[in-house]
Design a protein around this motif. Structure first.
Motif, PDB file in Angstrom:
ATOM      1  N   ALA A 351      28.980  28.837  17.135  1.00 48.25           N
ATOM      2  CA  ALA A 351      30.443  28.974  16.166  1.00 48.25           C
ATOM      3  C   ALA A 351      29.562  30.143  15.021  1.00 48.25           C
ATOM      4  CB  ALA A 351      31.310  28.631  15.996  1.00 48.25           C
ATOM      5  N   ALA A 352      28.743  29.441  14.699  1.00 46.91           N
ATOM      6  CA  ALA A 352      27.940  30.736  13.195  1.00 46.91           C
ATOM      7  C   ALA A 352      26.788  31.813  14.375  1.00 46.91           C
ATOM      8  CB  ALA A 352      26.994  29.278  12.862  1.00 46.91           C
ATOM      9  N   ALA A 353      26.329  30.997  15.169  1.00 46.11           N
ATOM     10  CA  ALA A 353      25.804  31.875  15.856  1.00 46.11           C
ATOM     11  C   ALA A 353      26.120  32.963  16.712  1.00 46.11           C
ATOM     12  CB  ALA A 353      24.529  31.549  17.040  1.00 46.11           C
ATOM     13  N   LEU A 354      27.403  32.712  17.036  1.00 43.12           N
ATOM     14  CA  LEU A 354      28.233  33.825  17.556  1.00 43.12           C
ATOM     15  C   LEU A 354      28.438  35.012  16.337  1.00 43.12           C
ATOM     16  CD1 LEU A 354      30.766  34.768  19.360  1.00 43.12           C
ATOM     17  CD2 LEU A 354      32.266  33.570  18.370  1.00 43.12           C
ATOM     18  N   LEU A 355      29.337  34.502  15.043  1.00 46.94           N
ATOM     19  CA  LEU A 355      29.247  35.053  14.089  1.00 46.94           C
ATOM     20  C   LEU A 355      27.851  36.420  13.574  1.00 46.94           C
ATOM     21  CD1 LEU A 355      31.305  33.247  11.177  1.00 46.94           C
ATOM     22  CD2 LEU A 355      32.379  34.381  13.193  1.00 46.94           C
ATOM     23  N   GLU A 356      26.920  35.203  13.712  1.00 50.14           N
ATOM     24  CA  GLU A 356      25.451  35.756  13.519  1.00 50.14           C
ATOM     25  C   GLU A 356      25.368  37.338  14.421  1.00 50.14           C
ATOM     26  OE1 GLU A 356      21.493  34.523  12.438  1.00 50.14           O
ATOM     27  OE2 GLU A 356      21.851  34.201  14.273  1.00 50.14           O
ATOM     28  N   ARG A 357      25.784  37.171  15.544  1.00 50.08           N
ATOM     29  CA  ARG A 357      25.120  38.460  16.744  1.00 50.08           C
ATOM     30  C   ARG A 357      26.698  39.404  17.079  1.00 50.08           C
ATOM     31  NH1 ARG A 357      26.591  33.859  19.912  1.00 50.08           N
ATOM     32  NH2 ARG A 357      27.427  33.887  22.031  1.00 50.08           N
ATOM     33  N   ASN A 358      27.257  39.115  16.008  1.00 52.96           N
ATOM     34  CA  ASN A 358      28.307  40.160  16.065  1.00 52.96           C
ATOM     35  C   ASN A 358      27.910  40.832  14.210  1.00 52.96           C
ATOM     36  OD1 ASN A 358      30.586  40.189  17.920  1.00 52.96           O
ATOM     37  ND2 ASN A 358      29.436  38.087  18.323  1.00 52.96           N
ATOM     38  N   GLY A 359      27.310  40.003  14.169  1.00 44.56           N
ATOM     39  CA  GLY A 359      27.054  41.417  12.592  1.00 44.56           C
ATOM     40  C   GLY A 359      28.149  41.162  11.425  1.00 44.56           C
ATOM     41  N   LEU A 360      28.317  40.388  11.407  1.00 42.64           N
ATOM     42  CA  LEU A 360      28.968  39.509  10.213  1.00 42.64           C
ATOM     43  C   LEU A 360      28.218  39.158   9.398  1.00 42.64           C
ATOM     44  CD1 LEU A 360      31.734  39.889  12.481  1.00 42.64           C
ATOM     45  CD2 LEU A 360      32.262  37.526  10.795  1.00 42.64           C
ATOM     46  N   ASP A 361      29.086  38.798   8.605  1.00 46.87           N
ATOM     47  CA  ASP A 361      27.745  38.046   6.410  1.00 46.87           C
ATOM     48  C   ASP A 361      27.545  36.741   7.369  1.00 46.87           C
ATOM     49  OD1 ASP A 361      26.508  37.413   4.605  1.00 46.87           O
ATOM     50  OD2 ASP A 361      27.935  37.500   3.315  1.00 46.87           O
ATOM     51  N   VAL A 362      26.369  35.881   7.236  1.00 46.86           N
ATOM     52  CA  VAL A 362      26.376  34.311   7.700  1.00 46.86           C
ATOM     53  C   VAL A 362      25.498  34.234   6.616  1.00 46.86           C
ATOM     54  CG1 VAL A 362      26.392  34.998  10.266  1.00 46.86           C
ATOM     55  CG2 VAL A 362      24.026  35.268   9.122  1.00 46.86           C
ATOM     56  N   ALA A 363      25.297  34.813   5.388  1.00 49.38           N
ATOM     57  CA  ALA A 363      24.355  34.117   4.247  1.00 49.38           C
ATOM     58  C   ALA A 363      25.734  32.879   3.547  1.00 49.38           C
ATOM     59  CB  ALA A 363      24.388  35.438   2.985  1.00 49.38           C
ATOM     60  N   PRO A 364      25.692  31.889   3.391  1.00 43.14           N
ATOM     61  CA  PRO A 364      26.000  30.917   2.525  1.00 43.14           C
ATOM     62  C   PRO A 364      26.741  31.000   1.233  1.00 43.14           C
ATOM     63  CG  PRO A 364      23.848  29.673   3.227  1.00 43.14           C
ATOM     64  CD  PRO A 364      24.030  31.499   3.618  1.00 43.14           C
ATOM     65  N   ALA A 365      27.222  30.766   1.269  1.00 39.56           N
ATOM     66  CA  ALA A 365      28.341  31.156  -0.671  1.00 39.56           C
ATOM     67  C   ALA A 365      27.189  29.907  -1.358  1.00 39.56           C
ATOM     68  CB  ALA A 365      29.581  30.846  -0.362  1.00 39.56           C
TER      69      ALA A 365
END
Length: 365
Positions: A351-365
């Protein structure tokens, strides 16, 4: 801080660990694979004496995730073998008596067909027919949990609604809408905004009692169904419900943004399923209604924080990482034996990788 493709790499490591430790032929039949129930597998697990039908559906779903992350023929072949393994091990056909099991497999097979090109039209027909037939007017509507039972619940109605909505046929869409409306009317706690488990029904159709347990995967499939239906009209209605549920999850079912675990066994899958539909919500809500960026960002944050915690608290075992059922504490081999727990961790990382490859910010808070 996550860097480019780091989350994809982590998902790949989790994938390889499950492939190595759990995948086994079914009774020695060539061209078949299934996930052994535990690792290290006992003799009965090598024989797939315990089938765990719905775990295999989620194994297949995770394998499709892996294919979408990095398509190749090896992954496609493995998916084909698991599909065949499910059919061989189920012996009499594609379905069983549990409508939730059948809906989960239907969702995985829909994706295998759409995204990988592994087609089983006869399976999808059988599953669609059973889910359509599962609806009755007892308790005002909804689909049963099991044939010849008195229980109707979110774990059956949620995935069934997503499956029927994705059929994208007029009558199935109408049934999907009615199903989620029924859940909303009968099984959503007005005070918290979270979905209960289900309800029992008298033979005359009246409600006997409610099962008010709160499970993470119930929230996941409700979010997933609302987001799916928002693609087909009445956008505000469905996204309002999704937003309410996402907020309630953040407020009540997460610790510092990390989803709570619900043990091993079946519970090992629950939080992973929620991350799957939170990730889809983060992407789809942004696309359908950019004005709901706060809701989409909340869903994104829950996925990323959960994935970071699951990875940080993994332990190392033969052939790779081993995840625990509670992502906020260090994993142990004893807690990570169940295939379900490992699929939950893998699902979260995908799920996290899906967000990553769609260009969303994946840096943890």
């Amino acid at each position: 801080m996550a860097t480019s493709k780091l989350l994809a790499a982590r998902a790949g490591v989790a994938e390889r660990a499950v492939y190595s430790r759990h995948l086994r032929r079914v009774w020695g039949v060539p061209g078949t694979l299934l996930g052994a129930r535990v690792w290290p597998p006992l003799f009965r697990d090598r024989l797939h004496a315990s089938f765990n039908y719905w775990w295999q559906a989620h194994l297949l779903d995770c394998m499709v995730d892996g294919y979408l992350r990095s398509p190749n023929e090896r992954r496609r072949t493995a998916i084909t073998k698991v599909v065949r393994g499910i059919r061989v091990r189920n012996v009499l056909g594609w379905t069983n008596d549990f409508y939730d099991d059948v809906a989960w497999l239907g969702l995985a097979l829909q994706r295998a067909q759409h995204d990988v090109g592994v087609t089983k039209p006869e399976a999808l027909r059988a599953i669609a027919e059973q889910l359509r037939d599962g609806w009755t007017d007892h308790a005002g509507g909804g689909i049963w949990w099991k044939r010849d039972d008195d229980f109707k619940n979110v774990p059956a109605n949620g995935p069934a609604a997503i499956f029927l909505a994705r059929q994208n046929e007029r009558t199935d869409l109408a049934r999907a809408r009615s199903t989620v409306d029924w859940v909303e009317e009968h099984l959503v706690d007005e005070s918290s905004g979270l979905a209960w488990d289900g309800l029992h029904v008298h033979p005359n159709g009246e409600i006997r009692e409610y099962e008010k347990n709160i499970y993470t995967y119930c929230q996941g499939v409700l979010i997933g169904a609302c987001v799916e239906l928002a693609k087909h009209g009445q956008k505000d209605k469905w996204l309002d419900r999704a937003a309410r549920t996402i907020t309630a999850v953040h407020d009540d079912l997460a610790t510092d943004g990390v989803l709570k675990g619900q043990g091993g066994g079946d519970g090992g899958l629950f939080a992973g399923i929620l991350t799957r539909y939170l990730a889809q919500a983060a992407l789809t809500i942004t696309e359908l209604d950019p004005g709901r960026a706060v809701t989409a960002d909340l869903a994104r944050e829950l996925v990323i924080q959960s994935a970071e915690a699951a990875w940080a608290n993994r332990t190392m075992a033969v052939s790779g990482p081993l995840f625990g059922p509670e992502w906020t504490v260090p994993a142990t081999e004893a807690e990570g034996r169940d295939l379900s727990v490992q699929l939950g961790g893998w699902m979260c990382l995908e799920a996290a990788a899906l967000l990553e490859r769609n260009g969303l910010d994946v840096a943890p808070a």
